[in-house]
Design an enzyme around this catalytic site. Structure first.
Site, PDB file in Angstrom:
ATOM      1  N   THR A 175       5.799  -0.004  -4.114  1.00 35.62           N
ATOM      2  CA  THR A 175       6.262  -1.365  -3.840  1.00 35.62           C
ATOM      3  C   THR A 175       7.446  -1.799  -4.699  1.00 35.62           C
ATOM      4  OG1 THR A 175       4.074  -2.029  -3.118  1.00 35.62           O
ATOM      5  CG2 THR A 175       5.516  -3.787  -3.885  1.00 35.62           C
ATOM      6  N   SER A 226       0.194   6.077  -0.988  1.00 31.16           N
ATOM      7  CA  SER A 226      -0.914   6.569  -0.158  1.00 31.16           C
ATOM      8  C   SER A 226      -0.630   8.000   0.298  1.00 31.16           C
ATOM      9  CB  SER A 226      -1.102   5.710   1.091  1.00 31.16           C
ATOM     10  OG  SER A 226      -0.740   4.403   0.863  1.00 31.16           O
ATOM     11  N   THR A 241       1.004   1.401  -6.441  1.00 32.22           N
ATOM     12  CA  THR A 241      -0.247   1.106  -7.150  1.00 32.22           C
ATOM     13  C   THR A 241      -1.469   1.757  -6.489  1.00 32.22           C
ATOM     14  OG1 THR A 241      -0.517  -0.936  -5.895  1.00 32.22           O
ATOM     15  CG2 THR A 241       0.547  -1.118  -8.047  1.00 32.22           C
ATOM     16  N   CYS A 276     -20.991   2.279  -9.818  1.00 32.35           N
ATOM     17  CA  CYS A 276     -20.707   1.121 -10.668  1.00 32.35           C
ATOM     18  C   CYS A 276     -19.447   1.414 -11.464  1.00 32.35           C
ATOM     19  CB  CYS A 276     -21.844   0.872 -11.656  1.00 32.35           C
ATOM     20  SG  CYS A 276     -23.431   0.660 -10.883  1.00 32.35           S
TER      21      CYS A 276
END
Ligand code: ASP
Length: 335
Positions: free
Chosen positions: A12, A59, A89, A272
């Site tokens: 980006t 990606s 990111t 988690c």
């Protein structure tokens, strides 16, 4: 004056608007940087921009791109005091983890950064992320692969993308930040890695078949049997809590045993984000241990995937890989 190499891989930060949405544009970033006057004044280090081709939305990053970034650093290692990698990111935490293993005996800062809003937009976070990353690289206090974003310097192989749209996009829930960039850049000196003993070298990755399986209530392990036992070399299984799997492991146990006979390594991580896997605490995790799965402890899935690529690419025997998966190699796990 310190000299830093900025490697732009895409993402980006250097994207522009197109009819299909934001996309990277070749040679655009070099021009955009000339408009940021602060990049050219003290105490900024001297820097040079190297643009990869093709520029990618992260990606689309995979093993080949990691190898290219690592070899670019390898070829320029002695010519620069540090490296700033501009990256999308979405998979930045994977690339940071991968590089942390590939760059063996790293003694210089390698800082990954990017932005949630492109530099071409008014509210871009790219300007600070780049300027502060350059300063951190020039200060030379860290000698490892880090990720800088939104005022925080994280250990690269502990980072995970936490927010799809917030400016504090990354966290490292199981490791304190290495530095906070407030009015001053404050390092947590005790956490910084000490200089390596060996010589720097790059270990490229091979295209190892690796899989990530996330367990969920009702998972039918038999559906995964052939892929787990015949195709994958490394498996990260994302379990509940501290390493628990449904069905007391009965369905999974024979599959794991068979997978090991085929030379597959299965590492247990947790769904988690915070805390560690402790196999054997509950009856629902003991079978994994008995079958020969290794504990990923508090590693992120990103780090566990990268570590499997690394250890298989290093050519170690399965037993050594199992042992090293449970050993802290680059600060990626706590034991
Ligand atoms: N899709 C973009 C990428 O990862 C998102 C970003 O850069 O923040 O390249």
């Amino acid at each position: 004056m310190k000299k830093i190499c900025i490697i732009y891989t895409g993402g980006t930060i250097g994207m522009t608007r197109t009819e299909d949405g934001y996309a990277p544009k070749a040679n655009y970033l070099a021009t955009a940087l000339t408009h940021i006057e602060d990049l050219y004044r003290a105490p900024m280090p001297e820097w040079e921009l190297l643009e990869m081709a093709p520029l990618l939305d992260s990606s689309n990053m995979a093993v080949e791109e990691w190898n290219r970034i690592a070899s670019v650093i390898g070829e320029r290692y002695t010519a620069y005091d540090g490296f700033v990698i501009l990256h999308g990111t979405d998979t930045m935490a994977y690339t940071a983890s991968a590089l942390s293993f590939m760059l063996e005996n790293l003694a210089k800062p390698v800082i990954l950064t990017g932005s949630q809003i492109p530099l071409c937009e008014l509210r871009s976070d790219g300007r600070d992320n780049l300027i502060t990353s350059l300063l951190i690289a020039a200060q030379g206090k860290v000698r490892e692969v880090c990720l800088y974003f939104g005022g925080r310097l994280l250990r690269g192989n502990r980072a995970t993308k936490y927010s799809a749209d917030g400016m504090l996009a990354f966290r490292s829930p199981n490791a304190p930040y290495l530095a906070d960039a407030g009015i001053e850049i404050r390092y947590s000196e005790a956490l910084l890695r000490t200089p390596p003993e060996g010589d720097f070298r790059v270990q490229p990755f091979e295209h190892v078949p690796i899989g990530v399986i996330k367990v969920f209530p009702g998972i039918q392990f038999d559906l995964f049997e052939s892929i787990m036992t015949e195709q994958l070399k490394g498996i990260v299984i994302e379990t509940f809590g501290a390493g628990n799997i449904p069905g007391n492991g009965r369905a999974l146990l024979p599959i794991i045993k068979k997978a090991f006979r085929h030379g597959t390594v299965l590492a247990v991580c947790s769904q988690c984000p915070e805390g560690t896997v402790t196999l054997g605490t509950y009856a629902t995790s003991s079978p994994l241990k008995e079958a020969g799965a290794v504990s990923g402890y508090d590693m992120t899935t990103e780090a566990a995937v990268a570590k499997l690529y690394y250890l298989f690419s290093r050519g170690y025997d399965t037993d050594v890989i199992k042992q090293k998966m449970e050993t802290d190699l680059r600060g990626e796990l706590t034991r």
